[in-house]
Design an enzyme around this catalytic site. Structure first.
Site, PDB file in Angstrom:
ATOM      1  N   CYS A   1       5.741  -3.137 -22.487  1.00  0.00           N
ATOM      2  CA  CYS A   1       5.388  -2.399 -21.136  1.00  0.00           C
ATOM      3  C   CYS A   1       6.275  -2.955 -19.982  1.00  0.00           C
ATOM      4  O   CYS A   1       5.836  -2.491 -18.680  1.00  0.00           O
ATOM      5  CB  CYS A   1       3.900  -2.819 -20.797  1.00  0.00           C
ATOM      6  SG  CYS A   1       3.822  -4.714 -20.744  1.00  0.00           S
TER       7      CYS A   1
ATOM      8  N   HIS B   1       0.731  -1.247   0.030  1.00  0.00           N
ATOM      9  CA  HIS B   1      -0.042  -0.013  -0.028  1.00  0.00           C
ATOM     10  C   HIS B   1       0.853   1.240  -0.079  1.00  0.00           C
ATOM     11  O   HIS B   1       0.618   2.152  -0.714  1.00  0.00           O
ATOM     12  CB  HIS B   1      -0.943  -0.078   1.097  1.00  0.00           C
ATOM     13  CG  HIS B   1      -1.983  -0.896   1.144  1.00  0.00           C
ATOM     14  ND1 HIS B   1      -2.825  -1.047   0.153  1.00  0.00           N
ATOM     15  CD2 HIS B   1      -2.494  -1.946   1.999  1.00  0.00           C
ATOM     16  CE1 HIS B   1      -3.898  -1.764   0.256  1.00  0.00           C
ATOM     17  NE2 HIS B   1      -3.641  -2.446   1.598  1.00  0.00           N
TER      18      HIS B   1
ATOM     19  N   ASP C   1      10.037 -10.052 -17.444  1.00  0.00           N
ATOM     20  CA  ASP C   1      10.129 -11.655 -17.473  1.00  0.00           C
ATOM     21  C   ASP C   1      11.093 -12.182 -18.756  1.00  0.00           C
ATOM     22  O   ASP C   1      11.639 -13.105 -18.624  1.00  0.00           O
ATOM     23  CB  ASP C   1       8.805 -12.272 -17.511  1.00  0.00           C
ATOM     24  CG  ASP C   1       8.207 -12.362 -16.058  1.00  0.00           C
ATOM     25  OD1 ASP C   1       9.037 -12.565 -15.063  1.00  0.00           O
ATOM     26  OD2 ASP C   1       6.955 -12.173 -15.979  1.00  0.00           O
TER      27      ASP C   1
ATOM     28  N   GLU D   1       6.734 -12.491 -23.468  1.00  0.00           N
ATOM     29  CA  GLU D   1       7.750 -12.467 -22.091  1.00  0.00           C
ATOM     30  C   GLU D   1       8.409 -13.679 -21.863  1.00  0.00           C
ATOM     31  O   GLU D   1       8.963 -14.017 -21.152  1.00  0.00           O
ATOM     32  CB  GLU D   1       6.804 -11.899 -20.800  1.00  0.00           C
ATOM     33  CG  GLU D   1       5.525 -12.701 -20.616  1.00  0.00           C
ATOM     34  CD  GLU D   1       4.744 -12.188 -19.748  1.00  0.00           C
ATOM     35  OE1 GLU D   1       5.230 -11.202 -18.707  1.00  0.00           O
ATOM     36  OE2 GLU D   1       3.479 -12.272 -19.477  1.00  0.00           O
TER      37      GLU D   1
END
Length: 638
Positions: free
Chosen positions: A565, A252, A518, A494
């Site tokens: 990305c 968080h 990855d 990936e």
């Protein structure tokens, strides 16, 4: 050269400490703002402790290595925020006649705590949005949990101990059980139990809690664990940086720090032990470093960096509405990666042309919440509406490895990164997967939605996922619920097998998005979470560059776009090289967009293609790095 004690947190090793020299070197480029650390020797623990004691006495510079959670540089006085209410809990015996009074005290404290949480809930709904408000809804549920109250009352009657001690004892048992769970989702519940228990104890002990909302000067917040309620109420105007013992990039605190654009380093382990209130502290959120009591030279250098970064940020704001176009007219698209819906407005502020990656798994990993179809639909709808017709690419559930869903993924795997994760998990839980697909389809009427499947290894998995998408469409049609019929559906590249069969996948996919994090890991057989071999995770490795080039070329041959990305897309050092390789779309942390756009607008595509050709001819990542560094230094102004 000044010396420093270097302490590694979770990003390195919690057991090994290094004594280092601090190498004084200027930044090569405006974006290269992280100083370099040269390890000299590893010290035995007792010798380290002696040196650390010496350092504390004489204010020798200390550096801590942690996890970069939010980029940027901040300098200021340490504000040590350590709530030690659990160390102040009294323990004494009570008589049978006093049990009823103790129980009444507890109920009054719970009622007062409920009032505080209700205020936080209203504030979260007003300032943060639905997802963050859910945190406080779960706190209310805990305060109103009759089963939990029954446990506390039973223990109070049996133990004849004061209510503070009983509450602490039960909270300790619960948190120990959850802390030992292998499931990260259950571990996250520890923070919620701690937060609620602490709030009740404050009421019982009449302790006035120091509020971060009352800060009146700029500080670096140094804390063991910043709880959601603390993060929400803190005076963000005065919190210039965060250094935290606990936490990781998906916690968080990390998510909120990025949303508030506060430089933050987490996972430091020992920061609250070694940093004193009022110490001068530097937070280097780019490199994941904390420097305490810096030397005059280091302080001056970081002050220059901070000024440079601030000026750069102001200058880059002027580019927000300009296209990402090279000097010879080649235009690409710059989009943002987000984890929670509340990040969408910030993406637009930084000039994002859309969302290139919305990591939907954070909906499933939030503590105390179930990601049913309605909740997912509302979250996706929120992002699509915020983007006002701009494209939003939502990645379907990518769990497994280090992201576990309780009950569904309880079993441990010997090699989770190569195991039951992402699309493999979804295809094994088809009804679960179709729930997400239905939510995505329903949300598609509210904007420009694209769907992306992660970790596709070959055409069989893609066809199976597309078949389930068709089933989800048929189920919505039966319900008479509208959805966009002609959605673009793409895949993440990936895995090496996907890159090598990109020509086959291009016949079924509407677009590719290269996930370099990855792809590097699987291409080079390097666990990116293992600090011993982290140096091997090199995105400029010739094998990785060839996989990227092949993916882009096969996408173009198939008439589709190639996006990226992964972290490499937001690395300004790689921007020109990726342009030269032919990348159509870059998706990154929204804060990285302005600088990447500046570089794109400063170079020609022809020059970038020459750079890419030269890089593909290199025989090692060191050659590529040297080539790119010299090229950038010659063409990009400081």
């Amino acid at each position: 050269m000044p010396k420093t004690v270097h302490i590694l947190g979770k990003a390195g090793s919690q057991d090994m400490r290094k004594y280092t020299h601090f190498r004084q070197s200027g930044a090569l480029f405006p974006w290269d703002v992280s100083p370099s650390i040269d390890p000299v020797m590893v010290l035995p623990l007792n010798l380290f402790d002696s040196l650390l004691a010496f350092a504390v006495c004489f204010n020798i510079m200390k550096e801590f290595k942690g996890i970069s959670a939010s980029s940027g540089v901040a300098i200021g006085k340490a504000f040590l925020y350590v709530d030690d209410v659990f160390s102040q809990i009294p323990r004494y015996s009570i008589t049978k006649d006093e049990v009823e009074l103790e129980w009444a005290r507890f109920l009054d404290a719970v009622l007062a705590a409920e009032g505080e949480v209700l205020e936080l809930l209203e504030r979260a709904n007003r300032e943060m949005g639905e997802e963050q408000a859910k945190i406080f809804e779960s706190h209310l549920m805990m305060l109103r949990d009759e089963d939990l109250k029954d446990q506390i009352q039973t223990k109070l009657n049996k133990s004849n101990q004061n209510i503070e001690w009983v509450l602490w004892d039960i909270s300790r048992e619960l948190t120990q059980k959850l802390s030992n769970a292998s499931d990260p989702n259950l571990q996250e519940r520890v923070a919620d139990i701690f937060d609620v228990s602490r709030r009740i104890l404050h009421k019982l002990l009449f302790i006035k809690k120091v509020s971060l909302a009352d800060l009146q000067e700029e500080v670096i917040l140094v804390t063991h664990n910043l709880l959601p309620s603390d993060a929400l109420v803190m005076n963000k105007r005065f919190v210039k940086g965060i250094a935290m013992d606990m936490g990781g990039p998906t916690s968080h605190t990390a998510i909120l720090a990025r949303a508030f654009e506060i430089p933050a380093v987490l996972g430091l382990s020992m920061a609250t032990v070694e940093i004193k209130d009022g110490d001068l502290v530097i937070v280097d959120g780019n490199a994941g470093h904390i420097i305490c009591n810096p030397s005059a030279e280091v302080l001056e250098r970081y002050q220059r960096m901070a000024v440079q970064l601030k000026k750069m940020a102001e200058d880059l704001k002027t580019l927000r509405d300009l296209p990402a176009e090279t000097t010879d007219g080649y235009r690409v698209s710059l989009k943002a990666n987000i984890e929670i819906p509340e990040e969408a407005p910030l993406a637009l502020q930084n000039g994002a042309e859309g969302i290139g990656l919305y990591r939907s798994e954070f909906l499933f990993l939030a503590p105390g919440q179930s990601a049913d179809e309605e909740r997912q639909y509302r979250a996706y709808k929120q992002v699509l509406e915020a983007l006002e017709g701009r494209p939003v690419t939502i990645r379907t559930l990518d769990v497994g490895g280090d992201k576990i869903i309780p009950d569904l993924q309880a079993a441990e795997e010997k090699n989770p990164l190569l195991g039951w994760r992402a699309i493999r998990f979804c295809l094994a839980h088809q009804e679960f997967f179709k729930t997400q697909l239905r939510a995505l389809l329903r949300s598609s009427v509210h904007g420009n939605l694209k769907i992306m499947f992660p970790m596709i290894s070959g055409i069989e998995e893609l066809e199976a996922a597309l078949s389930l998408l068709q089933e989800a469409k048929a189920e919505l049609a039966v319900r008479s619920q509208p959805f966009a019929e002609n959605l673009e559906v793409g895949v993440m590249i990936e895995i090496p097998s996907a890159a090598m069969t990109a020509d086959i996948l291009a016949k079924k996919a509407a677009f590719f998005s290269i996930g370099t994090n990855d792809l590097v890991q699987y291409s080079l057989a390097v666990d990116r979470g293992n600090e011993r071999i982290a140096y091997l995770a090199q995105p400029f490795h010739p094998a990785v560059l060839r996989f990227i080039k092949r993916t882009i070329d096969e996408a173009h041959k198939g008439g589709i776009n190639a996006a990226m990305c992964g972290e490499l897309a937001g690395n300004p050092h790689a921007t020109a090289l990726l342009l030269g390789l032919g990348l159509d779309e870059f998706s990154m942390s929204s804060a990285s967009i302005p600088l990447v756009k500046k570089i794109i607008r400063s170079v020609s595509r022809a020059d970038c293609q020459q750079l890419a050709d030269a890089a593909l001819a290199c025989t090692s990542y060191l050659e590529v790095e040297d080539l790119v560094t010299k090229w950038m230094h010659q063409r990009i102004s400081k």
